[in-house]
Design an enzyme around this catalytic site. Structure first.
Site, short mmCIF file in Angstrom:
data_model
loop_
_atom_site.label_atom_id
_atom_site.label_comp_id
_atom_site.label_asym_id
_atom_site.label_seq_id
_atom_site.Cartn_x
_atom_site.Cartn_y
_atom_site.Cartn_z
CG ASP A 163 -1.88 -1.13 1.25
OD1 ASP A 163 -2.26 -1.60 0.17
OD2 ASP A 163 -2.25 -1.57 2.36
CE LYS A 164 0.65 8.28 -2.45
NZ LYS A 164 -0.25 9.26 -3.14
#
Length: 245
Positions: A108-109
């Site tokens: 995930d970012k």
């Protein structure tokens, strides 16, 4: 050779992604749209295996098979794992032009840690296949201290939405930190498991995939796998695949 497998071998994308591209009509074989049953013809040359067909993905001619490359990358928070040219924070802008590399899976970012970068579509397929249960280990910090009941609940499997996670291995690192090893790859799994038990993840770092360790590689940096690391990784993948059969 099946077209999707060949595309994976060129480093264009993973075999699974190649299947989607063919399905979506984004792959052209010579002068027509490709289908899932298409095969390509290869010849052995001094430069390696060469395809006798012309293959285009999204209108661009696919290059020949590149030598396999395997890199370890320490993704920082804020880097997007998707390879999108129009996204300023995309991992794509941090990768070399050659060899063409892509990550095995995503982070995930708002997560950080280990990504494997490669042009080996077969390895990508094996590491991402859900049936093989490859181990990924994370160090996680939540928003407040937790008790041993939290660890026991996480280890046993947590229910949220319409899923119940598989049992996993979890150990305490500090009052508000734990290490967890998963063999599943559900979307935002650790965050959702913790949230279901009343905790918010404030830091998530992947530290290993199978035998491969992040170690002390600085954030934002990448390096090629050593021969020992690659041998151990391929061996661990083969063992897990054999156990699943």
């Amino acid at each position: 050779m099946r077209l999707a497998k060949y595309l994976a071998l060129t480093g264009c994308c993973s075999r699974r992604a190649a299947t989607r591209l063919i399905r979506d009509g984004s792959v052209q074989l010579n002068d027509r749209l490709a289908t899932h049953v298409d095969t390509v013809s290869l010849i052995d040359t001094d430069a390696g295996l060469q395809c006798t067909d012309k293959i285009y993905v999204n209108g661009e001619l696919v290059s020949e098979i590149e030598a396999k490359a395997y890199w370890l990358f320490h993704k920082a928070v804020g880097t997007d794992s998707r390879l999108l040219a129009d996204l300023p924070c995309s991992l794509l802008h941090l990768l070399p032009e050659s060899p063409r590399l892509y990550p095995i899976g995503r982070l995930d970012k708002d997560s950080r840690g280990l990504l494997i970068l490669t042009n080996d579509g077969e390895l990508t397929h094996k590491l991402m296949h859900p049936d093989f249960g490859h181990a990924k280990t994370y160090h996680v910090q939540v928003d407040r201290p937790f008790d041993d009941a939290f660890l026991a609940s996480m280890a046993a499997g947590v229910s949220y939405k319409d899923v119940t996670t598989l049992p996993c291995v979890i150990n305490r690192l500090d009052a508000d930190k734990y290490e967890i090893t998963l063999t599943q790859g559900l979307n935002r799994q650790i965050r959702r498991m913790s949230q279901a038990l009343g905790f918010k993840v404030i830091d998530l770092k992947r530290v290993s995939i199978q035998s491969l360790q992040l170690g002390d590689l600085p954030e934002g940096c990448m390096r090629p796998l050593t021969s020992v690391e690659l041998t151990e990784l391929l061996a661990s993948v083969a063992c897990t695949e054999a156990d699943a059969i």
